[in-house]
Write a protein that holds these residues in place. Structure first.
Motif, PDB file in Angstrom:
ATOM      1  N   TRP A   9      11.780  -5.688   9.797  1.00 41.76           N
ATOM      2  CA  TRP A   9      11.971  -4.241   9.897  1.00 41.76           C
ATOM      3  C   TRP A   9      13.065  -3.872  10.882  1.00 41.76           C
ATOM      4  N   SER A  10      13.778  -4.862  11.382  1.00 38.11           N
ATOM      5  CA  SER A  10      14.852  -4.589  12.337  1.00 38.11           C
ATOM      6  C   SER A  10      15.765  -5.800  12.417  1.00 38.11           C
ATOM      7  N   GLU A  11      16.833  -5.655  13.192  1.00 37.47           N
ATOM      8  CA  GLU A  11      17.732  -6.762  13.488  1.00 37.47           C
ATOM      9  C   GLU A  11      17.475  -7.325  14.883  1.00 37.47           C
ATOM     10  N   HIS A  12      16.553  -6.728  15.657  1.00 40.63           N
ATOM     11  CA  HIS A  12      16.420  -7.103  17.062  1.00 40.63           C
ATOM     12  C   HIS A  12      15.031  -7.574  17.483  1.00 40.63           C
ATOM     13  N   ASP A  13      14.014  -7.422  16.639  1.00 42.38           N
ATOM     14  CA  ASP A  13      12.697  -7.928  17.000  1.00 42.38           C
ATOM     15  C   ASP A  13      12.710  -9.464  17.034  1.00 42.38           C
ATOM     16  N   ASN A 147      16.371   0.238  11.690  1.00 40.51           N
ATOM     17  CA  ASN A 147      15.001   0.320  12.193  1.00 40.51           C
ATOM     18  C   ASN A 147      14.078   0.540  11.002  1.00 40.51           C
ATOM     19  N   LYS A 148      12.830   0.913  11.245  1.00 42.68           N
ATOM     20  CA  LYS A 148      11.874   1.072  10.147  1.00 42.68           C
ATOM     21  C   LYS A 148      12.191   2.267   9.255  1.00 42.68           C
ATOM     22  N   ALA A 202      17.779  -2.470  20.746  1.00 43.00           N
ATOM     23  CA  ALA A 202      16.953  -1.514  20.015  1.00 43.00           C
ATOM     24  C   ALA A 202      17.605  -0.141  19.908  1.00 43.00           C
TER      25      ALA A 202
END
Length: 309
Positions: A9-13, A147-148, A202
């Motif tokens: 759901w992201s590129e950074h989690d 993001n989501k 984020a």
């Protein structure tokens, strides 16, 4: 075959599972060949494999599960696959958006064989998460999860509007509320979206400064509007770190290992990261991938995240 399910759901989690592909067994021995296959320099297979093993080992050492799809190929395609010089640029072949796998479609005949090779494995591993290919060319280096709520997609040398329109409804069904489409210059140094911008935090996107002049068309399930790139990113909680000077591949084509850690090339201009207040506390892990970068892509191009948490 695998107990986990795709989830991004992201590129950074935190990156938990990623697909890689070992480079082919061929050298690119002279500049004439390199030019004709779209590479910037000659490449030695042994050095390329050393780079690949450093990438793979570094990911495993921080707890990421790595799947090398070249080891999963059936015998009847292995002979062809090991001679496909671009096959380690796995990002273009597919992407995970939400809980589903979205397939790419080759925008270059040189890369066309790789797509069914990888897709057949994904279908076998995750049959319930598998979406059919788009109607025309869509290479997933042009797809970026913000993001989501939002996904950014570039229409460039390798991705068409028709392809985006053919998957748009399925992206909304995953739960994303907005899809922004940008149309960037069609050159080798702007080949995919991730050669022009990347999510570094984020709330921060790194981008080449020319992108501030480009509008995006923003789609929701019911509406469409136009915004400037920075306006759209701000709308979704991102500041933009505009780069006036850059070395395209190493400075922009990196990946987030988790919210505190970036995996970057040793060729990257390190002060691009350390000079920005939101990045000064980041843990930067540098790896040697210069031999692989000669193929025209960087670390993000070489990695296909399956799970981020």
């Amino acid at each position: 075959m695998y107990s986990f399910q795709p989830n991004c759901w992201s590129e950074h989690d935190e990156l938990k599972v990623v697909i890689l592909c070992a480079p082919s067994k061929l050298d690119v021995p002279d500049l004439t060949i390199a030019e004709n296959v779209g590479w910037s320099a000659t490449v030695n297979h042994v050095k390329a494999m050393e780079n690949f093993m450093e990438l793979k080992t570094t990911l495993e050492n921080v707890g990421v599960m790595v799947i090398d799809y070249s080891k999963e190929l059936p015998n009847d395609v292995e002979t062809v696959s090991e001679q496909l010089i671009n096959r380690y640029f796995i990002r273009d072949l597919a992407c995970v958006l939400g809980n589903s796998i979205f397939l790419g479609e080759a925008g270059s005949s040189l890369r066309r064989p790789e797509y069914p090779h990888a897709h057949s494995l994904l279908e076998k591993w995750f049959p319930e998460k598998f979406n059919k290919q788009p109607s025309t060319a869509l290479e997933c280096g042009d797809v970026m999860i913000l993001n989501k709520d939002a996904v950014l997609i570039n229409l460039g040398m390798r991705t068409t509007l028709e392809a985006v329109e053919s998957i748009k409804e399925r992206i909304f069904q995953e739960g994303f509320s907005e899809i922004a489409i940008i149309d960037l210059p069609r050159r080798s140094d702007t080949l995919h979206l991730d050669m022009n911008c990347n999510v570094a935090n984020a709330n921060l996107v790194i981008a080449k400064n020319f992108m501030r002049y480009f509008p995006v068309q923003v789609f929701t399930a019911q509406t469409s509007r136009f915004e400037m790139t920075e306006q759209f990113l701000n709308h979704h909680g991102f500041d933009v770190y505009w780069l006036e000077k850059y070395n395209t591949i190493p400075d922009i084509n990196f990946i987030n290992l988790d919210p505190e850690t970036l995996l970057i090339s040793k060729q990257a201009t390190k002060k691009q990261f350390t000079n920005h207040p939101q990045l000064q506390k980041k843990n930067l892990i540098e790896i040697e991938v210069s031999e692989l970068e000669k193929g025209g892509g960087g670390i993000r191009c070489m990695t296909l995240p399956l799970v981020r948490k």
